[in-house]
Write a protein that holds these residues in place. Structure first.
Motif, PDB file in Angstrom:
ATOM      1  N   ALA A 166     -30.415  65.727  41.689  1.00 20.91           N
ATOM      2  CA  ALA A 166     -29.463  64.292  41.138  1.00 20.91           C
ATOM      3  C   ALA A 166     -29.673  64.069  39.838  1.00 20.91           C
ATOM      4  N   TYR A 167     -30.159  65.184  38.637  1.00 22.37           N
ATOM      5  CA  TYR A 167     -29.541  65.569  37.462  1.00 22.37           C
ATOM      6  C   TYR A 167     -28.752  66.369  37.313  1.00 22.37           C
ATOM      7  N   SER A 168     -27.914  66.017  36.317  1.00 21.49           N
ATOM      8  CA  SER A 168     -26.548  67.723  35.981  1.00 21.49           C
ATOM      9  C   SER A 168     -27.472  67.599  34.638  1.00 21.49           C
ATOM     10  N   PRO A 169     -27.348  69.450  34.246  1.00 17.60           N
ATOM     11  CA  PRO A 169     -27.870  70.102  33.835  1.00 17.60           C
ATOM     12  C   PRO A 169     -28.416  69.349  32.146  1.00 17.60           C
ATOM     13  N   LEU A 190     -32.165  66.518  28.669  1.00 15.21           N
ATOM     14  CA  LEU A 190     -32.903  65.739  27.889  1.00 15.21           C
ATOM     15  C   LEU A 190     -34.172  65.034  28.437  1.00 15.21           C
ATOM     16  N   GLY A 191     -34.328  64.241  29.782  1.00 13.11           N
ATOM     17  CA  GLY A 191     -35.614  63.808  30.505  1.00 13.11           C
ATOM     18  C   GLY A 191     -36.595  64.490  30.112  1.00 13.11           C
ATOM     19  N   ARG A 192     -36.332  66.013  30.515  1.00 10.15           N
ATOM     20  CA  ARG A 192     -37.836  66.904  30.257  1.00 10.15           C
ATOM     21  C   ARG A 192     -37.845  66.953  28.692  1.00 10.15           C
ATOM     22  N   LEU A 193     -36.848  66.815  27.859  1.00  8.05           N
ATOM     23  CA  LEU A 193     -37.658  67.460  26.507  1.00  8.05           C
ATOM     24  C   LEU A 193     -38.281  65.797  25.882  1.00  8.05           C
ATOM     25  N   LEU A 194     -37.578  64.779  26.443  1.00  4.97           N
ATOM     26  CA  LEU A 194     -37.989  63.601  25.890  1.00  4.97           C
ATOM     27  C   LEU A 194     -39.340  63.570  26.432  1.00  4.97           C
ATOM     28  N   ALA A 195     -40.074  63.705  27.651  1.00 13.59           N
ATOM     29  CA  ALA A 195     -40.731  63.339  28.668  1.00 13.59           C
ATOM     30  C   ALA A 195     -42.084  64.540  27.603  1.00 13.59           C
ATOM     31  N   GLY A 196     -41.352  65.164  27.318  1.00 12.64           N
ATOM     32  CA  GLY A 196     -42.332  66.688  26.585  1.00 12.64           C
ATOM     33  C   GLY A 196     -42.665  65.841  25.291  1.00 12.64           C
ATOM     34  N   PHE A 203     -25.906  63.828  25.817  1.00 11.55           N
ATOM     35  CA  PHE A 203     -26.489  63.275  26.934  1.00 11.55           C
ATOM     36  C   PHE A 203     -27.014  62.646  27.423  1.00 11.55           C
ATOM     37  N   ALA A 204     -27.715  61.134  26.448  1.00  8.66           N
ATOM     38  CA  ALA A 204     -28.175  60.201  27.107  1.00  8.66           C
ATOM     39  C   ALA A 204     -27.396  59.673  28.132  1.00  8.66           C
ATOM     40  N   GLY A 205     -26.408  59.278  27.449  1.00 14.14           N
ATOM     41  CA  GLY A 205     -25.437  58.412  29.162  1.00 14.14           C
ATOM     42  C   GLY A 205     -25.612  58.695  30.187  1.00 14.14           C
ATOM     43  N   GLN A 206     -25.425  60.013  30.176  1.00 11.61           N
ATOM     44  CA  GLN A 206     -25.662  60.717  32.085  1.00 11.61           C
ATOM     45  C   GLN A 206     -27.330  60.596  32.530  1.00 11.61           C
ATOM     46  N   LEU A 207     -28.046  60.758  31.538  1.00 13.56           N
ATOM     47  CA  LEU A 207     -29.555  60.939  31.529  1.00 13.56           C
ATOM     48  C   LEU A 207     -29.257  58.907  32.396  1.00 13.56           C
ATOM     49  N   ALA A 208     -28.697  58.208  31.906  1.00 20.26           N
ATOM     50  CA  ALA A 208     -28.891  56.860  32.127  1.00 20.26           C
ATOM     51  C   ALA A 208     -28.297  56.414  33.564  1.00 20.26           C
ATOM     52  N   HIS A 209     -27.559  56.990  33.750  1.00 18.95           N
ATOM     53  CA  HIS A 209     -26.937  56.333  34.648  1.00 18.95           C
ATOM     54  C   HIS A 209     -27.261  57.502  35.879  1.00 18.95           C
ATOM     55  N   GLU A 210     -27.404  58.658  35.271  1.00 23.20           N
ATOM     56  CA  GLU A 210     -27.836  59.295  36.836  1.00 23.20           C
ATOM     57  C   GLU A 210     -29.145  59.102  37.388  1.00 23.20           C
TER      58      GLU A 210
END
Length: 319
Positions: free
Chosen positions: A41-44, A49-55, A206-213
Motif C-alpha cells: 500500500a505504501y511506496s518505498p 518516512l512513516g516508519r521513521l516518524l513512528a520510531g 516523501f511527506a506528500g506521498q505518505l499523506a496521499h497513500e
C-alpha cells in the motif's frame, strides 16, 4: 567464597548485551513480514518516512521521560552519518530494491553487509578479525546464499534491483561503522533517537506521498508501518546500539546472519510458507556460523593476531 561470586558478576554485562542483540535480531526478522504487508500500500519513500516518524515519536517520548537531553558534541558526527546512511538512505533504497527483486535475491545481496562491516571496522576502527569471526561469517554467508537461492524466483530479479540492494548493504555497513564511535560519547538511546530524527528529516520530501497513500491504505498496512517504527526501529535499533557499544562492529554484524533463519521460521508460522529442505539447511548454516563467530577462546588462549576483547565494565573502556 568471594572468588565464586565474582565471575558471575563479571558476566552479567555480557549476558545483557547478548540479550539485547537477540531482541534486535528477532525484531529485525519480524520486519520482513511487516514490510511485505505495508509495501503493498505504501511506496518505498513513504513507507520509510512513516516508519521513521513512528520510531522518532516513540524514542522522543522515552527520551523525555528519562530526561536524556542532547548528545555531547563529539557524538554528533557519527550520529549524523549513521542517520543519513542507515536510517534514511538504507531504508528507502532497501524498500525500493525489494520491489524490484524477489525476497531471496534481496536477502542474499543485503547479507554482504556484515562482511563489509567487519572489513570497514578493521580498517577504520582498528577492530580485530579473529579466525573464529572470519570462519563464522564464511559459514553464515554460505547459509544466506543457500537461503537466497532456494527462495529466488525465476523471473523476480532485475539488475537495477540488485544494484539497489547492494547500495543498501553498503549504506548499512557505513552507518554501523559510523555509529560505533558515537556510542563512546553518548548513550544508546541518544544515538538511536537522534539518528532516527536525521533519517526522518532526510525522508521529508516523501511527506506528500505518505499523506496521499495513507488516505487510501488499508488499516492493516498502516498498522504494520507503525509496528515497523515502534518495534524494529525504535526498540531494535536501541538494543542494537546497546550491544554494539559493548563489542566490536564485526561481531555485531555477524550476529545479524541469524535474521535469514528467523525470517524463514516466521514466514512458515505467520504466512504458512512452508520452507524446502534447502532453505532449512541454509538457515541452519546461518545459525551455526553465528554461533562460531560469537564464540570466544578462553582468556589467555588467543592465537597470534587474535585479540581477546576486554569485558564490558573493565577499566580499559566504558561504553
Amino acid at each position: 567464597m568471594m572468588s565464586t561470586a565474582r565471575p558471575v558478576r563479571l558476566r552479567r554485562p555480557e549476558l545483557l548485551a547478548a540479550g539485547a542483540a537477540t531482541v534486535t535480531v528477532v525484531l529485525w526478522a519480524s520486519a520482513f513480514v511487516s514490510i511485505r504487508s505495508a509495501g503493498e500500500a505504501y511506496s518505498p519513500g513513504a513507507l520509510a518516512l512513516g516508519r521513521l516518524l513512528a520510531g522518532a515519536l516513540t524514542l522522543g517520548a522515552i527520551c523525555l521521560l528519562r530526561r536524556e537531553g542532547l548528545p555531547p558534541r563529539p557524538a554528533w558526527r557519527g550520529i549524523a552519518i549513521s542517520g543519513l546512511l542507515w536510517f534514511g538512505f538504507y531504508m528507502v533504497v532497501l524498500n525500493w530494491g525489494e520491489q524490484q527483486v524477489d525476497a531471496g535475491t534481496a536477502a542474499l545481496v543485503v547479507n554482504v553487509g556484515p562482511i563489509l562491516i567487519a572489513l570497514l571496522g578493521a580498517r577504520l576502527l582498528g577492530d580485530a578479525l579473529p579466525p573464529r569471526l572470519v570462519a563464522g561469517m564464511a559459514v553464515s554467508f554460505a547459509g544466506a546464499v543457500t537461503v537466497g537461492l532456494s527462495m529466488s524466483g525465476e523471473d523476480g530479479s532485475s539488475l537495477f534491483g540488485v544494484v539497489l540492494c547492494l547500495l543498501a548493504a553498503v549504506a548499512y555497513a557505513g552507518g554501523v561503522v559510523a555509529q560505533k564511535p558515537a556510542l563512546g560519547h553518548a548513550s544508546a538511546l541518544q544515538v538511536t533517537t537522534f539518528g532516527c530524527l536525521v533519517g526522518a528529516v532526510l525522508c521529508l520530501p516523501f511527506a506528500g506521498q505518505l499523506a496521499h497513500e495513507a488516505a487510501d491504505a488499508p488499516v492493516s498496512a498502516t498498522l504494520n508501518m507503525v509496528y515497523l517504527g515502534v518495534f524494529p526501529t525504535a526498540l531494535a535499533f536501541t538494543t542494537w546500539a546497546y550491544a554494539l557499544a559493548r563489542t566490536t562492529a564485526g561481531r555485531m554484524g555477524a550476529t545479524t546472519y541469524a535474521v535469514p533463519a528467523l525470517v524463514v521460521l516466521m514466514s512458515w508460522l505467520a504466512l504458512g510458507e512452508v520452507p524446502g529442505l534447502l532453505t532449512l539447511a541454509g538457515g541452519a548454516l546461518c545459525l551455526a556460523g553465528v554461533a562460531v563467530s560469537r564464540s570466544r577462546r578462553r582468556a589467555g588462549a588467543a592465537t597470534p593476531g587474535e585479540v581477546v576483547e576486554p569485558r564490558p565494565g573493565s577499566s580499559s573502556r566504558s561504553a
